[in-house]
Structure formats: structure tokens, C-alpha cells
Design a protein around this motif. Sequence first.
Motif, PDB file in Angstrom:
ATOM      1  N   VAL A  54      21.911  -0.021   7.535  1.00 49.00           N
ATOM      2  CA  VAL A  54      20.838   0.825   6.755  1.00 49.00           C
ATOM      3  C   VAL A  54      20.845   2.086   7.128  1.00 49.00           C
ATOM      4  CG1 VAL A  54      18.350   1.130   6.504  1.00 49.00           C
ATOM      5  CG2 VAL A  54      19.736  -1.085   5.810  1.00 49.00           C
ATOM      6  N   PHE A  55      20.723   2.301   8.621  1.00 47.48           N
ATOM      7  CA  PHE A  55      20.453   3.593   9.193  1.00 47.48           C
ATOM      8  C   PHE A  55      21.672   4.436   9.306  1.00 47.48           C
ATOM      9  CE2 PHE A  55      16.506   1.556  10.215  1.00 47.48           C
ATOM     10  CZ  PHE A  55      15.691   2.610   9.875  1.00 47.48           C
ATOM     11  N   GLU A  56      22.909   3.686   9.514  1.00 49.23           N
ATOM     12  CA  GLU A  56      24.147   4.457   9.418  1.00 49.23           C
ATOM     13  C   GLU A  56      24.288   4.848   8.065  1.00 49.23           C
ATOM     14  OE1 GLU A  56      28.116   3.436  11.371  1.00 49.23           O
ATOM     15  OE2 GLU A  56      28.038   2.106   9.886  1.00 49.23           O
ATOM     16  N   ASN A  57      23.744   4.235   6.923  1.00 47.03           N
ATOM     17  CA  ASN A  57      24.072   4.686   5.546  1.00 47.03           C
ATOM     18  C   ASN A  57      23.220   5.837   5.322  1.00 47.03           C
ATOM     19  OD1 ASN A  57      26.021   2.692   5.083  1.00 47.03           O
ATOM     20  ND2 ASN A  57      24.435   1.250   4.154  1.00 47.03           N
ATOM     21  N   VAL A  58      21.819   5.967   5.900  1.00 48.94           N
ATOM     22  CA  VAL A  58      20.978   6.964   5.256  1.00 48.94           C
ATOM     23  C   VAL A  58      20.638   7.883   6.043  1.00 48.94           C
ATOM     24  CG1 VAL A  58      19.630   4.997   4.199  1.00 48.94           C
ATOM     25  CG2 VAL A  58      18.892   5.675   6.540  1.00 48.94           C
ATOM     26  N   ALA A  59      21.416   8.051   7.402  1.00 45.67           N
ATOM     27  CA  ALA A  59      21.512   9.058   8.698  1.00 45.67           C
ATOM     28  C   ALA A  59      21.532  10.574   7.886  1.00 45.67           C
ATOM     29  CB  ALA A  59      22.370   8.891   9.577  1.00 45.67           C
ATOM     30  N   LYS A  60      22.490  10.730   7.193  1.00 44.49           N
ATOM     31  CA  LYS A  60      22.654  12.247   6.691  1.00 44.49           C
ATOM     32  C   LYS A  60      21.755  12.595   5.753  1.00 44.49           C
ATOM     33  CE  LYS A  60      27.840  12.173   7.386  1.00 44.49           C
ATOM     34  NZ  LYS A  60      28.906  12.362   6.821  1.00 44.49           N
ATOM     35  N   LYS A  61      20.890  11.762   5.069  1.00 50.63           N
ATOM     36  CA  LYS A  61      19.898  12.157   4.176  1.00 50.63           C
ATOM     37  C   LYS A  61      18.570  11.708   4.735  1.00 50.63           C
ATOM     38  CE  LYS A  61      22.562  13.591   0.754  1.00 50.63           C
ATOM     39  NZ  LYS A  61      22.469  15.130   0.420  1.00 50.63           N
ATOM     40  N   TYR A  62      18.356  11.065   5.876  1.00 54.94           N
ATOM     41  CA  TYR A  62      17.160  10.842   6.422  1.00 54.94           C
ATOM     42  C   TYR A  62      16.003  11.506   6.443  1.00 54.94           C
ATOM     43  CZ  TYR A  62      14.171   7.996   9.973  1.00 54.94           C
ATOM     44  OH  TYR A  62      12.844   7.275  10.455  1.00 54.94           O
ATOM     45  N   ASP A  63      16.240  12.929   6.781  1.00 60.12           N
ATOM     46  CA  ASP A  63      15.199  13.870   6.824  1.00 60.12           C
ATOM     47  C   ASP A  63      14.752  14.171   5.606  1.00 60.12           C
ATOM     48  OD1 ASP A  63      14.989  14.036   9.697  1.00 60.12           O
ATOM     49  OD2 ASP A  63      16.572  15.405   9.865  1.00 60.12           O
ATOM     50  N   LEU A  64      15.525  14.555   4.653  1.00 58.62           N
ATOM     51  CA  LEU A  64      15.524  14.623   3.157  1.00 58.62           C
ATOM     52  C   LEU A  64      14.619  13.789   2.605  1.00 58.62           C
ATOM     53  CD1 LEU A  64      15.623  16.674   0.829  1.00 58.62           C
ATOM     54  CD2 LEU A  64      17.817  15.827   0.301  1.00 58.62           C
ATOM     55  N   MET A  65      15.089  12.780   2.891  1.00 61.03           N
ATOM     56  CA  MET A  65      14.275  11.345   2.341  1.00 61.03           C
ATOM     57  C   MET A  65      12.847  11.145   2.692  1.00 61.03           C
ATOM     58  SD  MET A  65      15.637   9.820  -0.550  1.00 61.03           S
ATOM     59  CE  MET A  65      14.396   8.399  -0.303  1.00 61.03           C
ATOM     60  N   ASN A  66      12.747  11.355   4.146  1.00 61.73           N
ATOM     61  CA  ASN A  66      11.435  11.369   4.592  1.00 61.73           C
ATOM     62  C   ASN A  66      10.543  12.212   4.058  1.00 61.73           C
ATOM     63  OD1 ASN A  66      11.807   9.324   6.415  1.00 61.73           O
ATOM     64  ND2 ASN A  66      12.148  10.750   8.222  1.00 61.73           N
ATOM     65  N   ASP A  67      10.825  13.432   3.788  1.00 63.48           N
ATOM     66  CA  ASP A  67      10.071  14.626   3.174  1.00 63.48           C
ATOM     67  C   ASP A  67       9.886  14.052   1.546  1.00 63.48           C
ATOM     68  OD1 ASP A  67       9.740  16.244   4.884  1.00 63.48           O
ATOM     69  OD2 ASP A  67      11.591  17.472   4.407  1.00 63.48           O
ATOM     70  N   SER A  68      10.933  13.672   0.862  1.00 60.83           N
ATOM     71  CA  SER A  68      10.628  13.049  -0.520  1.00 60.83           C
ATOM     72  C   SER A  68       9.870  11.903  -0.724  1.00 60.83           C
ATOM     73  CB  SER A  68      12.036  12.817  -1.224  1.00 60.83           C
ATOM     74  OG  SER A  68      12.948  13.855  -0.960  1.00 60.83           O
ATOM     75  N   MET A  69       9.808  11.041   0.134  1.00 60.19           N
ATOM     76  CA  MET A  69       9.116   9.752   0.281  1.00 60.19           C
ATOM     77  C   MET A  69       7.496  10.014   0.356  1.00 60.19           C
ATOM     78  SD  MET A  69      11.527   6.617   1.629  1.00 60.19           S
ATOM     79  CE  MET A  69      11.705   7.330   3.504  1.00 60.19           C
ATOM     80  N   SER A  70       7.339  10.779   1.454  1.00 58.05           N
ATOM     81  CA  SER A  70       5.934  11.052   1.916  1.00 58.05           C
ATOM     82  C   SER A  70       5.202  12.238   1.442  1.00 58.05           C
ATOM     83  CB  SER A  70       5.832  11.218   3.643  1.00 58.05           C
ATOM     84  OG  SER A  70       6.451  12.471   4.009  1.00 58.05           O
ATOM     85  N   LEU A  71       6.258  12.922   0.615  1.00 59.59           N
ATOM     86  CA  LEU A  71       5.637  14.332   0.354  1.00 59.59           C
ATOM     87  C   LEU A  71       5.387  15.132   1.219  1.00 59.59           C
ATOM     88  CD1 LEU A  71       3.127  13.093  -2.617  1.00 59.59           C
ATOM     89  CD2 LEU A  71       5.754  13.584  -2.706  1.00 59.59           C
ATOM     90  N   GLY A  72       6.336  15.153   2.235  1.00 58.15           N
ATOM     91  CA  GLY A  72       6.117  15.973   3.425  1.00 58.15           C
ATOM     92  C   GLY A  72       5.038  15.649   4.379  1.00 58.15           C
ATOM     93  N   ILE A  73       4.126  14.558   4.285  1.00 51.70           N
ATOM     94  CA  ILE A  73       3.109  14.646   5.005  1.00 51.70           C
ATOM     95  C   ILE A  73       3.501  13.654   6.316  1.00 51.70           C
ATOM     96  CG2 ILE A  73       1.036  12.815   5.153  1.00 51.70           C
ATOM     97  CD1 ILE A  73       0.751  12.998   2.088  1.00 51.70           C
ATOM     98  N   HIS A  74       4.778  13.105   6.430  1.00 46.82           N
ATOM     99  CA  HIS A  74       5.375  12.540   7.621  1.00 46.82           C
ATOM    100  C   HIS A  74       5.291  13.700   8.796  1.00 46.82           C
ATOM    101  CE1 HIS A  74       9.556  14.299   8.271  1.00 46.82           C
ATOM    102  NE2 HIS A  74       9.273  14.705   6.729  1.00 46.82           N
ATOM    103  N   ARG A  75       5.355  14.867   8.548  1.00 45.97           N
ATOM    104  CA  ARG A  75       5.455  16.033   9.573  1.00 45.97           C
ATOM    105  C   ARG A  75       3.992  15.982  10.172  1.00 45.97           C
ATOM    106  NH1 ARG A  75       9.743  19.574   8.788  1.00 45.97           N
ATOM    107  NH2 ARG A  75      11.140  18.917   6.939  1.00 45.97           N
ATOM    108  N   LEU A  76       2.996  16.077   9.449  1.00 43.30           N
ATOM    109  CA  LEU A  76       1.761  16.068   9.814  1.00 43.30           C
ATOM    110  C   LEU A  76       1.522  14.931  10.805  1.00 43.30           C
ATOM    111  CD1 LEU A  76      -1.126  17.182   9.758  1.00 43.30           C
ATOM    112  CD2 LEU A  76      -1.609  15.691   7.555  1.00 43.30           C
ATOM    113  N   TRP A  77       1.766  13.582  10.426  1.00 44.60           N
ATOM    114  CA  TRP A  77       1.494  12.448  10.922  1.00 44.60           C
ATOM    115  C   TRP A  77       2.230  12.579  12.386  1.00 44.60           C
ATOM    116  CZ3 TRP A  77       3.695   9.014   6.506  1.00 44.60           C
ATOM    117  CH2 TRP A  77       2.677   8.845   5.411  1.00 44.60           C
TER     118      TRP A  77
END
Length: 311
Positions: A54-77
Motif C-alpha cells: 500500500v505505502f509503496e504504491n502511494v508514496a509518490k502521491k502521499y503528501d498530495l493525497m493527505n492534503d486532498s483527503m483532509s483539506l489540508g487540516i493534517h498540517r494543522l494537526w
Amino acid sequence: MAAGLCPCWALLGGRRGALRALVRPARGLAAAKETHFGFQTVSEEEKGEKVYQVFENVAKKYDLMNDSMSLGIHRLWKDILMHKMNPSPGTLLLDVAGGTGDIAFRFINYVRSIRERQLQRKLKHHQNLSWQEIADSYQEEAVKPLGDSQVVVCDINKEMLKVGRQKAQHLGYSEGLSWVVGNAEELPFDDNKFDVYTIAFGIRNVTHIDLALQEAYRVLKPGGRFLCLEFSQVNNPLLSRLYDLYSFQIIPVLGEIIAGDWKSYQYLVESIRRFPPQEEFKAMIEDAGFLKVDYQNLTSGIVAIHSGFKL
């Protein structure tokens, strides 16, 4: 074994090491034992392989997906996690499952900021310093911007670490930063080594959470702190229903559109629902030996920061 320990601690560490060595083959023989991979039932060995994929598959898009899924709130957390840690210059941090470097980079920025404020206060309170003394102070700050602080990023997934290293190089992070391939259940570090242990959005993917917690306790110094940022149980009924709808209907679609990977993000959503709620996870941390364990809910419990101390 960390240097400076008395013989009794060395003996204990040796016995524990020998005991772990005896236990490992038994764990290997029990590889067929069943566990969960999201909502699927799989063998423990199969789960480890699937999570790695799973994480090998998503590594390159991991940060972009975090922003998309959380609407950027993961940065505040993550910012809140760092302020809760409040590291001082000289802190030795182990960030587990932190391959892309989000916590490590925040740690470096935080310590640099503290060092700069300390320098400014020093110069402000010594008005009679000569130009050379002021220049020397700034030169020392330039040579050692983190003082003796260091952060070790440990992740089992080489592809995630590769992404982290590339980000560090691009952003100019090098001082006080190292990258290590390692399993959270069997960390490649001595006992009593780190001041702080962090794991952000990683512990729910571990096959044996209890072993990961025991390892966290082992590698921390007496007085060291455990901090875990993880998805948790929403405590608002209306928000919980909306969150479920968003999680199962939207996030896998985002995964397909952005990362070309529906299944990995379906698993990530399911793994969140399988993770123990706040009080249950708190009890697990206490069972590992930590004291003064508490947690702070963020965004109505969508995530929680758990904290404990090795005393």
C-alpha cells in the motif's frame, strides 16, 4: 546498549535481548495467525506484505493525497503535535513511520526557531558586547543551527524514505537529520537512547500494536516522552455520519483520481475504523509501561494525540 548504563541495566538489557531473540522464532512459526487488513481477515505475514505494498504504491502521491483527503487540516494537526512536544535544543527525536519527513521537518524548524530566539535574547541582554563577539555568536548559530538536536526518521518502507530524502534535499534539510529503514515492532536502536518518540498516522498499520508500544518504551530514555498522532473515534454523532459518508464514498474516489489507486485508499479508510478508540488505546499505552498517559482530541475526535512518559 546505550553507553553509561550501570552493569545491572546492561544485564537486564542483555536478558531482554536474549528473550526477544528466543521469542522471534516463535513469532515466525505463528505467522499463519489471523489478523485484519482493513475489513479483510488475513494472516499476519500477509498483512505485513499488503501494508508494505500500500505505502509503496502511494508514496509518490502521499503528501498530495493527505492534503486532498483532509483539506489540508493534517498540517494543522501536525503543528499541534509539535507544539505539544515543545522540544528544546539538544532533544534527540525518533520519528517512526515518518518516511516523508513531515514531523522531522517541523521538528527542525521548531528547534531552529527556539535557537534563534535564544540568541536574540542573549544579545539583547548583553548590550556591551563587541562587534566581534556578536559576529562570533551568529557564526556559531550558522554552524550549529540545531545545537545538539537530532531527528532520526525510521520507516519500514524504503519507497517512503526515498520520497522523504528527496523532499529534504529539495527543501534544504540536512543538519541533524538521518533516515533509517526499520520495523516499529523491532527497532534497530539501543535501549534508553531517545528523548522523544513520535509516530503520526502510522501505528494503526502495525500488525502488533502492543509490540510497537513496547519498543517505543524500550528505546526511550527514562523521562522520555511518547507521542502518537492517529485517527480516532469521532465524538459528535452528526459529524460521525458525515465523516463516514466522506470516508467511504469520497476518499477512495480521490485515491483513484489523484494516485490511480482505489484499493489502497479503501484500505486506509477501513484501517481507521479498525483502530481502537481513545480510551482503549490509552489503556494499551499504559500496559506498555508508560505513565501519565492522556490524550487530546482534535477536530471532534477525528484524530487524537496520545501522550505518555517513561518514568
